[in-house]
Motif scaffolding. Sequence first.
Motif, PDB file in Angstrom:
ATOM      1  N   GLY A   1      16.722  36.892  46.139  1.00  0.00           N
ATOM      2  CA  GLY A   1      15.844  36.665  47.294  1.00  0.00           C
ATOM      3  C   GLY A   1      16.863  35.054  48.053  1.00  0.00           C
ATOM      4  O   GLY A   1      16.929  35.129  49.000  1.00  0.00           O
ATOM      5  N   ASP A   2      17.405  34.876  47.704  1.00  0.00           N
ATOM      6  CA  ASP A   2      18.339  33.356  48.638  1.00  0.00           C
ATOM      7  C   ASP A   2      19.772  34.556  49.044  1.00  0.00           C
ATOM      8  O   ASP A   2      20.526  34.885  48.252  1.00  0.00           O
ATOM      9  N   THR A   3      20.078  33.834  50.021  1.00  0.00           N
ATOM     10  CA  THR A   3      21.304  34.096  50.395  1.00  0.00           C
ATOM     11  C   THR A   3      22.851  32.759  49.942  1.00  0.00           C
ATOM     12  O   THR A   3      22.462  31.823  49.741  1.00  0.00           O
ATOM     13  N   TYR A   4      23.828  33.760  49.751  1.00  0.00           N
ATOM     14  CA  TYR A   4      25.178  32.929  49.937  1.00  0.00           C
ATOM     15  C   TYR A   4      26.231  32.904  50.107  1.00  0.00           C
ATOM     16  O   TYR A   4      26.283  34.313  50.585  1.00  0.00           O
ATOM     17  N   VAL A   5      26.665  32.282  50.399  1.00  0.00           N
ATOM     18  CA  VAL A   5      28.035  32.076  51.344  1.00  0.00           C
ATOM     19  C   VAL A   5      28.873  32.128  50.076  1.00  0.00           C
ATOM     20  O   VAL A   5      29.559  31.296  49.562  1.00  0.00           O
ATOM     21  N   ILE A   6      30.407  33.467  50.344  1.00  0.00           N
ATOM     22  CA  ILE A   6      31.327  33.927  49.398  1.00  0.00           C
ATOM     23  C   ILE A   6      32.864  33.927  50.245  1.00  0.00           C
ATOM     24  O   ILE A   6      32.317  34.337  51.658  1.00  0.00           O
ATOM     25  N   SER A   7      33.620  32.822  50.185  1.00  0.00           N
ATOM     26  CA  SER A   7      34.851  32.535  50.454  1.00  0.00           C
ATOM     27  C   SER A   7      35.981  33.047  50.132  1.00  0.00           C
ATOM     28  O   SER A   7      36.070  32.652  49.345  1.00  0.00           O
ATOM     29  N   PHE A   8      36.993  33.476  50.217  1.00  0.00           N
ATOM     30  CA  PHE A   8      38.116  32.995  49.901  1.00  0.00           C
ATOM     31  C   PHE A   8      39.635  33.638  50.994  1.00  0.00           C
ATOM     32  O   PHE A   8      39.124  34.465  51.847  1.00  0.00           O
ATOM     33  N   TRP A   9      40.918  33.311  50.034  1.00  0.00           N
ATOM     34  CA  TRP A   9      41.962  33.511  51.053  1.00  0.00           C
ATOM     35  C   TRP A   9      43.261  34.737  49.699  1.00  0.00           C
ATOM     36  O   TRP A   9      43.206  33.974  48.950  1.00  0.00           O
ATOM     37  N   LEU A  10      43.651  35.216  50.685  1.00  0.00           N
ATOM     38  CA  LEU A  10      44.136  36.215  49.759  1.00  0.00           C
ATOM     39  C   LEU A  10      45.146  36.759  50.799  1.00  0.00           C
ATOM     40  O   LEU A  10      44.984  37.170  51.925  1.00  0.00           O
ATOM     41  N   ALA A  11      46.564  37.092  50.398  1.00  0.00           N
ATOM     42  CA  ALA A  11      47.937  37.615  50.780  1.00  0.00           C
ATOM     43  C   ALA A  11      48.423  38.409  49.373  1.00  0.00           C
ATOM     44  O   ALA A  11      48.365  38.333  48.281  1.00  0.00           O
ATOM     45  N   ASP A  12      49.305  39.305  51.047  1.00  0.00           N
ATOM     46  CA  ASP A  12      49.899  40.371  49.564  1.00  0.00           C
ATOM     47  C   ASP A  12      51.312  40.370  49.814  1.00  0.00           C
ATOM     48  O   ASP A  12      52.036  40.172  51.167  1.00  0.00           O
TER      49      ASP A  12
ATOM     50  N   PRO B   1      50.530  39.888  39.287  1.00  0.00           N
ATOM     51  CA  PRO B   1      51.725  40.658  39.642  1.00  0.00           C
ATOM     52  C   PRO B   1      51.455  41.975  38.525  1.00  0.00           C
ATOM     53  O   PRO B   1      52.807  42.610  37.989  1.00  0.00           O
ATOM     54  N   CYS B   2      50.498  42.159  38.091  1.00  0.00           N
ATOM     55  CA  CYS B   2      50.041  43.583  36.999  1.00  0.00           C
ATOM     56  C   CYS B   2      50.068  44.517  37.478  1.00  0.00           C
ATOM     57  O   CYS B   2      49.763  45.007  38.719  1.00  0.00           O
TER      58      CYS B   2
ATOM     59  N   GLY C   1      53.008  41.128  43.821  1.00  0.00           N
ATOM     60  CA  GLY C   1      51.565  40.980  43.619  1.00  0.00           C
ATOM     61  C   GLY C   1      50.716  40.212  44.756  1.00  0.00           C
ATOM     62  O   GLY C   1      50.877  40.345  45.551  1.00  0.00           O
ATOM     63  N   TRP C   2      49.578  40.197  44.348  1.00  0.00           N
ATOM     64  CA  TRP C   2      48.825  38.977  45.371  1.00  0.00           C
ATOM     65  C   TRP C   2      48.543  37.926  45.005  1.00  0.00           C
ATOM     66  O   TRP C   2      48.579  37.609  43.672  1.00  0.00           O
ATOM     67  N   MET C   3      48.284  37.582  45.970  1.00  0.00           N
ATOM     68  CA  MET C   3      47.641  35.896  45.798  1.00  0.00           C
ATOM     69  C   MET C   3      46.385  35.332  46.403  1.00  0.00           C
ATOM     70  O   MET C   3      46.423  35.651  47.327  1.00  0.00           O
ATOM     71  N   LEU C   4      46.049  34.867  45.478  1.00  0.00           N
ATOM     72  CA  LEU C   4      44.366  34.631  45.299  1.00  0.00           C
ATOM     73  C   LEU C   4      43.960  32.859  45.507  1.00  0.00           C
ATOM     74  O   LEU C   4      44.602  32.575  44.957  1.00  0.00           O
ATOM     75  N   ASP C   5      43.557  32.031  46.248  1.00  0.00           N
ATOM     76  CA  ASP C   5      43.649  31.140  46.309  1.00  0.00           C
ATOM     77  C   ASP C   5      41.923  30.515  47.035  1.00  0.00           C
ATOM     78  O   ASP C   5      41.391  31.698  48.048  1.00  0.00           O
TER      79      ASP C   5
ATOM     80  N   THR D   1      50.969  39.735  33.942  1.00  0.00           N
ATOM     81  CA  THR D   1      49.952  39.338  34.211  1.00  0.00           C
ATOM     82  C   THR D   1      50.177  38.641  34.603  1.00  0.00           C
ATOM     83  O   THR D   1      50.065  37.190  35.426  1.00  0.00           O
ATOM     84  N   GLY D   2      48.376  38.103  35.367  1.00  0.00           N
ATOM     85  CA  GLY D   2      47.842  36.955  36.099  1.00  0.00           C
ATOM     86  C   GLY D   2      47.486  35.953  35.903  1.00  0.00           C
ATOM     87  O   GLY D   2      47.533  35.998  34.540  1.00  0.00           O
ATOM     88  N   MET D   3      48.097  34.882  37.155  1.00  0.00           N
ATOM     89  CA  MET D   3      48.245  33.461  36.265  1.00  0.00           C
ATOM     90  C   MET D   3      47.955  32.699  37.547  1.00  0.00           C
ATOM     91  O   MET D   3      47.991  33.077  38.573  1.00  0.00           O
ATOM     92  N   ALA D   4      47.709  31.217  37.361  1.00  0.00           N
ATOM     93  CA  ALA D   4      47.684  30.428  38.219  1.00  0.00           C
ATOM     94  C   ALA D   4      49.162  29.978  38.066  1.00  0.00           C
ATOM     95  O   ALA D   4      50.215  29.721  36.830  1.00  0.00           O
ATOM     96  N   ASP D   5      50.047  30.177  39.634  1.00  0.00           N
ATOM     97  CA  ASP D   5      51.046  29.769  40.002  1.00  0.00           C
ATOM     98  C   ASP D   5      51.550  28.595  40.858  1.00  0.00           C
ATOM     99  O   ASP D   5      50.118  27.926  41.328  1.00  0.00           O
ATOM    100  N   SER D   6      52.380  27.995  40.825  1.00  0.00           N
ATOM    101  CA  SER D   6      52.765  26.666  42.080  1.00  0.00           C
ATOM    102  C   SER D   6      53.800  26.647  43.116  1.00  0.00           C
ATOM    103  O   SER D   6      54.318  27.535  42.589  1.00  0.00           O
ATOM    104  N   GLY D   7      53.042  25.531  43.505  1.00  0.00           N
ATOM    105  CA  GLY D   7      53.672  25.793  45.070  1.00  0.00           C
ATOM    106  C   GLY D   7      52.902  25.459  46.153  1.00  0.00           C
ATOM    107  O   GLY D   7      52.448  26.318  46.409  1.00  0.00           O
ATOM    108  N   CYS D   8      53.224  24.338  46.651  1.00  0.00           N
ATOM    109  CA  CYS D   8      52.786  23.756  47.830  1.00  0.00           C
ATOM    110  C   CYS D   8      53.349  24.968  48.963  1.00  0.00           C
ATOM    111  O   CYS D   8      51.971  25.201  49.844  1.00  0.00           O
ATOM    112  N   SER D   9      54.517  25.236  49.010  1.00  0.00           N
ATOM    113  CA  SER D   9      54.533  26.400  50.544  1.00  0.00           C
ATOM    114  C   SER D   9      53.882  27.514  49.972  1.00  0.00           C
ATOM    115  O   SER D   9      53.934  28.597  50.737  1.00  0.00           O
TER     116      SER D   9
END
Length: 322
Positions: free
Chosen positions: A296-307, A279-280, A220-224, A259-267
């Motif tokens: 015309g304005d600039t936007y800053v996009i960021s995210f964190w991804l793990a496989d 995990p689709c 599954g892919w992990m996004l935060d 299907t994709g979902m919000a999952d929990s776990g600090c670690s």
Amino acid sequence: MINSLVTVELYRKSIYQSNISCSFIANNSLPNHSSIDECIRACVNEYYCQTAVHFKKEDICSMFADVCNTDSIKSSGNTSATVICYKNDHQLIPACSSTIDQETTSISSVETSSIQGVATTTATTTTTTTTTTKTTTTTTATRTTTTTTTTKTTTKTTTTTTTVTATPPCSPQSRSTGVLLSIIHPQSNNYPSYDCYAYTWMATGASATLSFFFRQDFGGWMLDDVSVYHGITQLIINGGFETGNLNAWNHSGSCGYNTGMADSGCSDANSGHYYYYDPCTLYGDTISQTFSTVVGDTYVISFWLADYHCCLSTEFATVTIT
């Protein structure tokens, strides 16, 4: 969950009068009959807030991006307000210049972001020139004399504008097309660590949609920590999935199972307690958010991804903004 203790200084029954160096952020509307804690939390959650004013009767929290110095905080017996002085660096002692009695309090902070700010200053100078002509005529018994006097006055006005722009948590790449990231059949990954991705993008319409497509037939892919900043304004809602669900996100697609979902776990989360886990299988699914933009304005996009459970021939991750 308590991440840390935040120390602030409170100035009771005060009114905040910002000087020219104080950068106004926003007026936040609070729930009815909210306590001072709600305004403190709003300031802590706003990455640039260093001074806030809690107007109890109005349920408003005004936030500023500076700890302003002399004469910025003044007493006002007729105003029911509390000035909050907060330092983003928890190792520093907050200090607001004031002759008003102060008290110190601590509250538990909520999830914060690594986004910082960069200030740019633009100076505009306007010069106005005024010419005045005065004619004086003098007549005597023998002759008439005319004298003309011209006076030139120049007025110079300088206007300085300071703009604070969000800086992403990792070095950004510039993107002009809709595809920000495309991963097909990855050969390696950093799991359990997350990879940081950041981009600068210029808007071409009145709105934009940020989309994440995932397929992973075995793991599954992990996004935060998804962020889109316009200046210092955060446009993504629930980007850390800390609501414990997909509130504010649109979910679509078809999965063989899981299907994709919000999952929990600090670690497992990059920060906070929750993250998005997808995990689709077989077909893939998408989560997206749409927000208003300025052409015309600039936007800053960021995210964190793990496989999780890399690497197979049926792993896809595509991030687009359209």
